[in-house]
Design a protein around this motif. Structure first.
Motif, PDB file in Angstrom:
ATOM      1  N   UNK A  23       0.660  -0.795  -0.195  1.00 55.58           N
ATOM      2  CA  UNK A  23       0.241   0.433  -0.145  1.00 55.58           C
ATOM      3  C   UNK A  23       0.826   1.007   0.331  1.00 55.58           C
ATOM      4  N   UNK A  24       2.365   1.572   0.667  1.00 56.71           N
ATOM      5  CA  UNK A  24       2.823   2.193   1.107  1.00 56.71           C
ATOM      6  C   UNK A  24       3.588   2.263  -0.464  1.00 56.71           C
ATOM      7  N   UNK A  28       0.334   2.026  -3.356  1.00 59.92           N
ATOM      8  CA  UNK A  28      -0.609   2.511  -2.883  1.00 59.92           C
ATOM      9  C   UNK A  28      -1.462   4.005  -4.089  1.00 59.92           C
ATOM     10  N   UNK A  29      -2.254   4.962  -3.862  1.00 58.66           N
ATOM     11  CA  UNK A  29      -1.822   6.114  -5.091  1.00 58.66           C
ATOM     12  C   UNK A  29      -1.284   7.205  -4.088  1.00 58.66           C
ATOM     13  N   UNK A  44       1.404   6.173  -2.617  1.00 61.30           N
ATOM     14  CA  UNK A  44       2.391   5.398  -2.137  1.00 61.30           C
ATOM     15  C   UNK A  44       3.286   6.144  -2.693  1.00 61.30           C
ATOM     16  N   UNK A  89      -4.180   2.613 -11.308  1.00 64.09           N
ATOM     17  CA  UNK A  89      -5.140   2.736 -10.109  1.00 64.09           C
ATOM     18  C   UNK A  89      -4.823   1.140  -9.233  1.00 64.09           C
ATOM     19  N   UNK A 104      -4.615  -0.405  -6.069  1.00 67.75           N
ATOM     20  CA  UNK A 104      -5.620  -0.246  -4.654  1.00 67.75           C
ATOM     21  C   UNK A 104      -7.186  -1.083  -4.781  1.00 67.75           C
ATOM     22  N   UNK A 105      -7.843  -1.941  -4.511  1.00 72.26           N
ATOM     23  CA  UNK A 105      -8.880  -2.841  -4.921  1.00 72.26           C
ATOM     24  C   UNK A 105      -8.914  -2.798  -6.566  1.00 72.26           C
ATOM     25  N   UNK A 108      -5.625  -9.393   1.386  1.00 75.00           N
ATOM     26  CA  UNK A 108      -6.962  -8.092   1.653  1.00 75.00           C
ATOM     27  C   UNK A 108      -6.127  -6.698   2.012  1.00 75.00           C
ATOM     28  N   UNK A 109      -5.378  -6.699   2.590  1.00 76.52           N
ATOM     29  CA  UNK A 109      -4.617  -5.240   3.334  1.00 76.52           C
ATOM     30  C   UNK A 109      -4.592  -4.425   1.519  1.00 76.52           C
ATOM     31  N   UNK A 110      -3.598  -5.317   0.470  1.00 72.67           N
ATOM     32  CA  UNK A 110      -3.829  -3.920  -0.629  1.00 72.67           C
ATOM     33  C   UNK A 110      -4.694  -3.957  -1.432  1.00 72.67           C
ATOM     34  N   UNK A 138      -8.102  -5.527  -0.905  1.00 72.54           N
ATOM     35  CA  UNK A 138      -9.579  -4.859  -0.243  1.00 72.54           C
ATOM     36  C   UNK A 138      -9.843  -6.306  -0.518  1.00 72.54           C
ATOM     37  N   UNK A 139     -11.506  -6.336  -0.185  1.00 76.69           N
ATOM     38  CA  UNK A 139     -12.410  -7.462   0.291  1.00 76.69           C
ATOM     39  C   UNK A 139     -13.590  -7.368  -0.761  1.00 76.69           C
ATOM     40  N   UNK A 140     -13.402  -7.170  -2.675  1.00 80.02           N
ATOM     41  CA  UNK A 140     -15.099  -7.206  -2.608  1.00 80.02           C
ATOM     42  C   UNK A 140     -14.902  -8.820  -3.789  1.00 80.02           C
TER      43      UNK A 140
END
Lengths: 249, 271
Positions: B106-107, B110-111, B113, B125, B127-128, B206-208, B210-212
């Motif tokens: 993420x760091x 991530x956007x 980051x 982009x 993440x997610x 799940x950290x980087x 997400x959960x969808x």
């Protein structure tokens, strides 16, 4: 080997508290003052989504105290015979919407959450905070000034259903999500420096109440009662209020 | 004849370890009736997660091979300054808690980051997105491939490539037609290990990512999500994961090239 295991499991002055993730700051502070009063006492916390805690208790986790983020899950625990005595409400909480300080999606009002392309993060539906967030979105959709398809459009913007409410806060704090629904108590001073807060109108907000109870077959009943009493006492309530919770009664 | 006490100790150790390793698998397998298992496994959320898991883990395996093979070749055949550092760097994800990997990703990507601005300039982009799932899996799975492939490549004696070179083979020909076929068992074993690891990835994802459901909710994430309100669905998904992983690893043992798995350097057959 068994001796070591037995020693690990049989610490008489160890108190094991299973508490909702949103309580972590307040309860750590409460533990500090309790441990200062009684140097023999050692309080161990397991912070997670309340639904995870109920599951762990159901599988025989060795806990003494259970503090849930909603009555529904405390009821589940009670119905499964995991709780001793009557749970007591010790705090209440309400939801807010937070956006990163830079506000990448330029959210100016709650209506903007329905705009296409907004990256919204919620807690999963099984998590109390996620359950409340959906409820609040449905209530907003029925309010004046919101389009009738508001809830459909907002929920279509969800990019992640997080496992607990603190993960929602950190995704916004890191600037990765455009907005998230969290408890007002999650906007700690540290989080508050990195996010902007939008309050929900009272008509749409859902009041979360936090019950606490002694776990059946607790190994350290005495310390558990001390902990619960302290949480309900004026000094415990003061810590909770300081951390953004509303008083329990 | 070993003394009795040694035999008893050995059997006790084996039995204890088998209990710890096998009992959880068996418990998962016997928890649901076949009918209920089938019913759970045909739920849309399960099929969606299964599809996403296969899609992302296969993409990961391909990427890991493409990016990992040159690194393994370097590590196996060349001496250079910083080699130990590179080796350690490549191995770190094995011991790193996956959640830490997720925060790092993420760091970095991530956007907000370190590389976020550069990625955004390219219109990416992470993440997610499903791509983020693949990136997380590549991060955790690569070391398994590289260590197996490096060991395999390093185990091939130099004289084969040298002979090829004296016969006029280019370095590329030497690698693809001589070295790689000889080391293939280890390379395939490493790929299978990486695939299995990618399939089981949870924390970094799940950290980087997400959960969808349908986008980033792979099987392990679906297990975790289901566990919170539907134990049977969670068990069914777990059974599927256990069977999948077991099949991959068992296939590895029984594959024609399976003899090489377990560290024995590959030996050329025939002449």
């Amino acid at each position: 080997m068994w001796l070591v295991l037995a020693l690990l499991l049989q610490q008489p002055k160890h108190l094991s508290v299973y508490a909702a993730a949103s309580l972590s700051d307040a309860f750590n502070e409460i533990a500090d003052s309790l441990e200062r009063r009684d140097p023999e006492l050692k309080i161990d916390f397991n912070f997670a989504g309340s639904q995870v805690l109920v599951l762990q208790l159901g599988q025989g986790a060795a806990a003494d105290v259970f503090a849930s983020a909603d009555d529904r899950l405390m009821k589940v625990a009670q119905d499964s015979g995991l709780i001793e005595g009557t749970p007591q409400t010790f705090a209440r909480n309400r939801l807010v919407v937070i956006v990163p300080k830079g506000n990448p999606a330029r959210i100016g009002k709650l209506q903007d959450l329905a705009r296409t392309g907004v990256k919204l993060v919620l807690a999963a539906d099984a998590v109390p905070a996620g359950h409340y967030a959906r409820e609040a979105i449905f209530r907003l959709a029925r309010s004046a000034g919101y389009p009738p398809d508001y809830s459909r459009r907002v929920l279509a913007n969800v990019v992640s259903y997080e496992e607990n409410v603190r993960s929602v806060a950190s995704k916004v704090q890191l600037g990765e999500a455009d907005a998230g629904f969290v408890y007002i108590s999650d906007v700690t001073p540290a989080v508050g420096r990195q996010v902007r807060r939008f309050d929900l109108p009272d008509t749409a907000n859902v009041m979360a109440s936090y019950p606490i109870a002694l776990v059946r077959h607790a190994r350290n009943t005495e310390a558990a009662k001390t902990f619960i009493d302290f949480v309900l006492s004026p000094s415990g309530q003061a810590v909770l209020t300081k951390n953004g919770f509303l008083p329990g009664r | 004849m070993k003394p009795l006490v040694v035999r008893v100790a050995l059997s006790a150790a084996v039995a204890t370890l088998l209990c710890i390793l096998a009992l959880p698998m068996v418990s998962l397998l016997v928890r649901l009736s076949p009918g209920e298992l089938l019913h759970q496994l045909t739920q849309p959320v399960v099929l969606t997660a299964l599809g996403l898991s296969l899609e992302t883990s296969i993409a990961t395996t391909v990427l890991v091979i493409l990016l990992g093979l040159p690194v393994a070749y370097l590590l196996a055949t060349k001496e250079f300054t910083g080699k130990r550092v590179l080796q350690t760097l490549v191995e770190i994800p094995i011991v790193l808690p996956p959640t830490v990997a997720g925060v790092g990703l993420l760091l970095a990507f991530g956007r907000a980051g370190l590389a976020g601005g550069a990625l955004k300039a390219l219109g990416i982009e992470l993440p997610f997105t499903t791509l983020a799932v693949v990136v997380a899996q590549v991060f955790v799975a690569t070391p398994f491939f590289i260590s197996a492939a490096t060991a395999g490549l390093a185990g091939i004696e130099r004289r084969y490539t040298e002979a090829a070179a004296t016969l006029g083979a280019t370095p590329g020909y030497g690698f693809f037609r001589v070295l790689l076929p000889l080391a293939l068992p280890s390379v395939l074993a490493g790929s299978a290990m990486a695939w299995a690891r990618a399939l089981g990835e949870f924390g970094a994802t799940i950290t980087f990512a997400g959960n969808l459901p349908g986008r980033t909710q792979t099987m392990p994430l679906a297990v975790y999500t289901a566990l919170q309100n539907d134990l049977s669905a969670a068990v069914a998904l777990s059974v599927l994961l256990v069977i999948l992983s077991f099949t991959i690893l068992l296939g590895l043992r029984f594959a024609p090239w399976g003899a090489a798995v377990g560290g024995a350097p590959a030996r050329p057959r025939g002449r």
